[in-house]
Design a protein around this motif. Structure first.
Motif, PDB file in Angstrom:
ATOM      1  N   ASN A 163       0.802  -1.221   0.000  1.00 20.83           N
ATOM      2  CA  ASN A 163       0.000   0.000   0.000  1.00 20.83           C
ATOM      3  C   ASN A 163       0.835   1.271   0.000  1.00 20.83           C
ATOM      4  O   ASN A 163       0.304   2.360  -0.198  1.00 20.83           O
ATOM      5  CB  ASN A 163      -0.986   0.014   1.188  1.00 20.83           C
ATOM      6  N   ASP A 164       2.156   1.138   0.187  1.00 17.22           N
ATOM      7  CA  ASP A 164       3.020   2.310   0.085  1.00 17.22           C
ATOM      8  C   ASP A 164       3.639   2.438  -1.303  1.00 17.22           C
ATOM      9  O   ASP A 164       4.491   3.281  -1.534  1.00 17.22           O
ATOM     10  CB  ASP A 164       4.120   2.265   1.150  1.00 17.22           C
ATOM     11  N   GLY A 165       3.202   1.574  -2.233  1.00 17.11           N
ATOM     12  CA  GLY A 165       3.681   1.645  -3.603  1.00 17.11           C
ATOM     13  C   GLY A 165       4.877   0.772  -3.898  1.00 17.11           C
ATOM     14  O   GLY A 165       5.285   0.643  -5.064  1.00 17.11           O
ATOM     15  N   GLN A 166       5.460   0.146  -2.878  1.00 22.36           N
ATOM     16  CA  GLN A 166       6.591  -0.742  -3.091  1.00 22.36           C
ATOM     17  C   GLN A 166       6.110  -2.102  -3.584  1.00 22.36           C
ATOM     18  O   GLN A 166       4.987  -2.504  -3.333  1.00 22.36           O
ATOM     19  CB  GLN A 166       7.389  -0.898  -1.793  1.00 22.36           C
ATOM     20  N   MET A 167       7.009  -2.812  -4.278  1.00 17.18           N
ATOM     21  CA  MET A 167       6.662  -4.087  -4.892  1.00 17.18           C
ATOM     22  C   MET A 167       7.694  -5.143  -4.517  1.00 17.18           C
ATOM     23  O   MET A 167       8.882  -4.850  -4.393  1.00 17.18           O
ATOM     24  CB  MET A 167       6.577  -3.923  -6.407  1.00 17.18           C
ATOM     25  N   VAL A 168       7.232  -6.369  -4.329  1.00 16.90           N
ATOM     26  CA  VAL A 168       8.092  -7.460  -3.895  1.00 16.90           C
ATOM     27  C   VAL A 168       7.823  -8.703  -4.730  1.00 16.90           C
ATOM     28  O   VAL A 168       6.680  -9.006  -5.077  1.00 16.90           O
ATOM     29  CB  VAL A 168       7.838  -7.771  -2.397  1.00 16.90           C
ATOM     30  N   SER A 169       8.889  -9.416  -5.062  1.00 18.72           N
ATOM     31  CA  SER A 169       8.790 -10.713  -5.733  1.00 18.72           C
ATOM     32  C   SER A 169       8.722 -11.811  -4.684  1.00 18.72           C
ATOM     33  O   SER A 169       9.563 -11.879  -3.779  1.00 18.72           O
ATOM     34  CB  SER A 169      10.022 -10.926  -6.624  1.00 18.72           C
ATOM     35  N   LEU A 170       7.726 -12.680  -4.789  1.00 17.29           N
ATOM     36  CA  LEU A 170       7.581 -13.804  -3.869  1.00 17.29           C
ATOM     37  C   LEU A 170       7.493 -15.102  -4.670  1.00 17.29           C
ATOM     38  O   LEU A 170       6.416 -15.508  -5.085  1.00 17.29           O
ATOM     39  CB  LEU A 170       6.336 -13.633  -2.989  1.00 17.29           C
ATOM     40  N   PRO A 171       8.620 -15.774  -4.919  1.00 24.85           N
ATOM     41  CA  PRO A 171       8.576 -17.052  -5.631  1.00 24.85           C
ATOM     42  C   PRO A 171       8.072 -18.161  -4.708  1.00 24.85           C
ATOM     43  O   PRO A 171       8.538 -18.303  -3.577  1.00 24.85           O
ATOM     44  CB  PRO A 171      10.037 -17.300  -6.036  1.00 24.85           C
ATOM     45  N   ILE A 172       7.116 -18.934  -5.189  1.00 23.79           N
ATOM     46  CA  ILE A 172       6.528 -20.014  -4.406  1.00 23.79           C
ATOM     47  C   ILE A 172       6.673 -21.315  -5.187  1.00 23.79           C
ATOM     48  O   ILE A 172       6.230 -21.413  -6.338  1.00 23.79           O
ATOM     49  CB  ILE A 172       5.047 -19.741  -4.099  1.00 23.79           C
ATOM     50  N   LYS A 173       7.280 -22.309  -4.557  1.00 27.88           N
ATOM     51  CA  LYS A 173       7.440 -23.623  -5.165  1.00 27.88           C
ATOM     52  C   LYS A 173       6.274 -24.512  -4.737  1.00 27.88           C
ATOM     53  O   LYS A 173       5.853 -24.489  -3.584  1.00 27.88           O
ATOM     54  CB  LYS A 173       8.760 -24.263  -4.768  1.00 27.88           C
ATOM     55  N   LEU A 174       5.765 -25.293  -5.678  1.00 28.06           N
ATOM     56  CA  LEU A 174       4.652 -26.196  -5.412  1.00 28.06           C
ATOM     57  C   LEU A 174       4.941 -27.567  -6.005  1.00 28.06           C
ATOM     58  O   LEU A 174       5.691 -27.678  -6.984  1.00 28.06           O
ATOM     59  CB  LEU A 174       3.342 -25.662  -5.997  1.00 28.06           C
ATOM     60  N   VAL A 175       4.323 -28.597  -5.426  1.00 30.18           N
ATOM     61  CA  VAL A 175       4.358 -29.935  -6.003  1.00 30.18           C
ATOM     62  C   VAL A 175       2.933 -30.470  -6.050  1.00 30.18           C
ATOM     63  O   VAL A 175       2.074 -30.080  -5.252  1.00 30.18           O
ATOM     64  CB  VAL A 175       5.253 -30.902  -5.197  1.00 30.18           C
ATOM     65  N   TRP A 176       2.697 -31.365  -7.005  1.00 28.48           N
ATOM     66  CA  TRP A 176       1.388 -32.011  -7.082  1.00 28.48           C
ATOM     67  C   TRP A 176       1.426 -33.223  -6.165  1.00 28.48           C
ATOM     68  O   TRP A 176       2.226 -34.146  -6.343  1.00 28.48           O
ATOM     69  CB  TRP A 176       1.078 -32.417  -8.519  1.00 28.48           C
ATOM     70  N   SER A 177       0.561 -33.240  -5.158  1.00 28.10           N
ATOM     71  CA  SER A 177       0.569 -34.288  -4.149  1.00 28.10           C
ATOM     72  C   SER A 177      -0.847 -34.554  -3.667  1.00 28.10           C
ATOM     73  O   SER A 177      -1.577 -33.607  -3.336  1.00 28.10           O
ATOM     74  CB  SER A 177       1.454 -33.871  -2.965  1.00 28.10           C
ATOM     75  N   ALA A 178      -1.231 -35.828  -3.660  1.00 32.09           N
ATOM     76  CA  ALA A 178      -2.553 -36.228  -3.156  1.00 32.09           C
ATOM     77  C   ALA A 178      -3.671 -35.459  -3.841  1.00 32.09           C
ATOM     78  O   ALA A 178      -4.642 -35.041  -3.205  1.00 32.09           O
ATOM     79  CB  ALA A 178      -2.625 -36.055  -1.643  1.00 32.09           C
ATOM     80  N   GLY A 179      -3.530 -35.245  -5.140  1.00 29.68           N
ATOM     81  CA  GLY A 179      -4.602 -34.640  -5.916  1.00 29.68           C
ATOM     82  C   GLY A 179      -4.756 -33.151  -5.777  1.00 29.68           C
ATOM     83  O   GLY A 179      -5.836 -32.609  -6.059  1.00 29.68           O
ATOM     84  N   ASP A 180      -3.687 -32.443  -5.363  1.00 31.96           N
ATOM     85  CA  ASP A 180      -3.775 -30.990  -5.239  1.00 31.96           C
ATOM     86  C   ASP A 180      -2.367 -30.404  -5.282  1.00 31.96           C
ATOM     87  O   ASP A 180      -1.368 -31.102  -5.071  1.00 31.96           O
ATOM     88  CB  ASP A 180      -4.464 -30.607  -3.925  1.00 31.96           C
ATOM     89  N   TRP A 181      -2.272 -29.103  -5.558  1.00 32.60           N
ATOM     90  CA  TRP A 181      -0.999 -28.404  -5.485  1.00 32.60           C
ATOM     91  C   TRP A 181      -0.692 -28.088  -4.034  1.00 32.60           C
ATOM     92  O   TRP A 181      -1.516 -27.515  -3.324  1.00 32.60           O
ATOM     93  CB  TRP A 181      -1.036 -27.113  -6.301  1.00 32.60           C
ATOM     94  N   LYS A 182       0.509 -28.464  -3.585  1.00 35.53           N
ATOM     95  CA  LYS A 182       0.947 -28.217  -2.210  1.00 35.53           C
ATOM     96  C   LYS A 182       2.179 -27.306  -2.219  1.00 35.53           C
ATOM     97  O   LYS A 182       3.053 -27.417  -3.086  1.00 35.53           O
ATOM     98  CB  LYS A 182       1.304 -29.529  -1.511  1.00 35.53           C
ATOM     99  N   ILE A 183       2.247 -26.427  -1.223  1.00 32.45           N
ATOM    100  CA  ILE A 183       3.368 -25.509  -1.090  1.00 32.45           C
ATOM    101  C   ILE A 183       4.603 -26.266  -0.586  1.00 32.45           C
ATOM    102  O   ILE A 183       4.501 -27.117   0.302  1.00 32.45           O
ATOM    103  CB  ILE A 183       3.027 -24.379  -0.100  1.00 32.45           C
ATOM    104  N   VAL A 184       5.764 -25.956  -1.144  1.00 34.20           N
ATOM    105  CA  VAL A 184       7.019 -26.605  -0.753  1.00 34.20           C
ATOM    106  C   VAL A 184       7.817 -25.682   0.170  1.00 34.20           C
ATOM    107  O   VAL A 184       7.970 -24.494  -0.117  1.00 34.20           O
ATOM    108  CB  VAL A 184       7.872 -26.937  -1.993  1.00 34.20           C
ATOM    109  N   VAL A 185       8.298 -26.232   1.274  1.00 30.36           N
ATOM    110  CA  VAL A 185       9.229 -25.518   2.140  1.00 30.36           C
ATOM    111  C   VAL A 185      10.467 -26.380   2.319  1.00 30.36           C
ATOM    112  O   VAL A 185      10.441 -27.592   2.122  1.00 30.36           O
ATOM    113  CB  VAL A 185       8.605 -25.171   3.513  1.00 30.36           C
ATOM    114  N   ALA A 186      11.583 -25.749   2.700  1.00 28.84           N
ATOM    115  CA  ALA A 186      12.830 -26.474   2.941  1.00 28.84           C
ATOM    116  C   ALA A 186      12.690 -27.317   4.207  1.00 28.84           C
ATOM    117  O   ALA A 186      11.745 -27.171   4.979  1.00 28.84           O
ATOM    118  CB  ALA A 186      13.982 -25.490   3.073  1.00 28.84           C
ATOM    119  N   ASP A 187      13.666 -28.216   4.425  1.00 25.33           N
ATOM    120  CA  ASP A 187      13.581 -29.129   5.562  1.00 25.33           C
ATOM    121  C   ASP A 187      13.542 -28.401   6.903  1.00 25.33           C
ATOM    122  O   ASP A 187      13.042 -28.949   7.883  1.00 25.33           O
ATOM    123  CB  ASP A 187      14.766 -30.104   5.553  1.00 25.33           C
ATOM    124  N   ASP A 188      14.078 -27.173   6.941  1.00 23.49           N
ATOM    125  CA  ASP A 188      14.037 -26.426   8.199  1.00 23.49           C
ATOM    126  C   ASP A 188      12.795 -25.554   8.318  1.00 23.49           C
ATOM    127  O   ASP A 188      12.651 -24.775   9.250  1.00 23.49           O
ATOM    128  CB  ASP A 188      15.289 -25.562   8.364  1.00 23.49           C
TER     129      ASP A 188
END
Length: 242
Positions: A195-220
């Motif tokens: 809302n202050d006019g700044q812009m950010v890139s947010l890359p999100i990794k997904l995998v197809w699992s159990a019939g849906d797209w699931k978000i991927v996070v690292a082991d930690d």
């Protein structure tokens, strides 16, 4: 390390750790901390979408949609901004196409899940996850949208009892890039406009699992790819509910 040094170095603070799991229970609220540091530092140019990987055609989807959503592709066919119904979820306008890309399931509380096995479905899944992460009433369900494994377990442990706090900062989806896609995995890069006019890139990794797209996070439990400040929408397809 002292409390004072942690305050001086936000990249070692507890809240920074939360910001790096923006696709977790405290998704967009914690990202604001990281964004503030990014925007206060050096500018970064908008990343260019990586070439889509070559894939071998698969005649039949052997892991069909958990809710019967139609659509299946092995390479991304999404080249333009999709037609979208935008609905406010938490503080973010979230996309929907119930008879196309999803979400195919919305429960009585408004929790959304189940997307088409396509690049557009992956895009809708990523954007809806960010939106759901801004609604505190959804926090206890967010882990169901994360791919099973050590990362999800670590993320749950990390965010249990976390106080995300309130913020006057707000972000909305401004555009997207499909950085990679095949029938098993995708990387969706969302451009978020604050809302202050700044812009950010947010890359999100997904995998197809159990019939849906699931978000991927690292082991930690952290995000595999860190957010970055943007100068504009170069390299992205404009797409927003504004």
């Amino acid at each position: 390390m002292s409390d004072q040094s942690e305050q001086q170095n936000p990249f070692r603070s507890r809240r920074f750790v939360f910001s790096m799991v923006v696709v977790a229970v405290i998704a967009l609220l914690a990202l604001i901390v990281l964004v503030s540091n990014l925007l206060g530092g050096k500018d970064e140019t908008a990343p260019t979408a990586s070439p889509l990987p070559s894939t071998t055609a698969v005649p039949v989807d052997n892991d069909p949609s958990a809710c019967g959503m139609e659509g299946y592709e092995t390479t991304a066919s999404l080249t333009d901004a999709p037609d979208t119904i935008w609905t406010l979820v938490g503080t973010v306008a979230a996309p929907s196409d119930p008879e196309g890309s999803g979400p195919g399931l919305t429960d009585s509380s408004g929790f959304r899940s189940c997307y088409a096995h396509t690049a557009e479905g992956a895009l809708f899944a990523a954007a809806n996850y960010v939106a759901l992460g801004t609604d505190a009433t959804m926090y206890d369900k967010m882990s169901t949208l994360v791919a099973p494994g050590p990362g999800r377990d670590a993320l749950i442990a990390m965010t249990e009892g976390a106080d995300s706090g309130a913020s006057s900062d707000r972000a909305q989806v401004a555009g997207f890039a499909i950085n990679s896609f095949d029938e098993k995995a995708a990387t969706v890069d969302l451009a978020l406009n604050y809302n202050d006019g700044q812009m950010v890139s947010l890359p999100i990794k997904l995998v197809w699992s159990a019939g849906d797209w699931k978000i991927v996070v690292a082991d930690d439990g952290s995000m595999p790819i860190a957010p970055a400040a943007l100068k504009g929408l170069g390299g992205y397809t404009p797409w927003s509910g504004a």
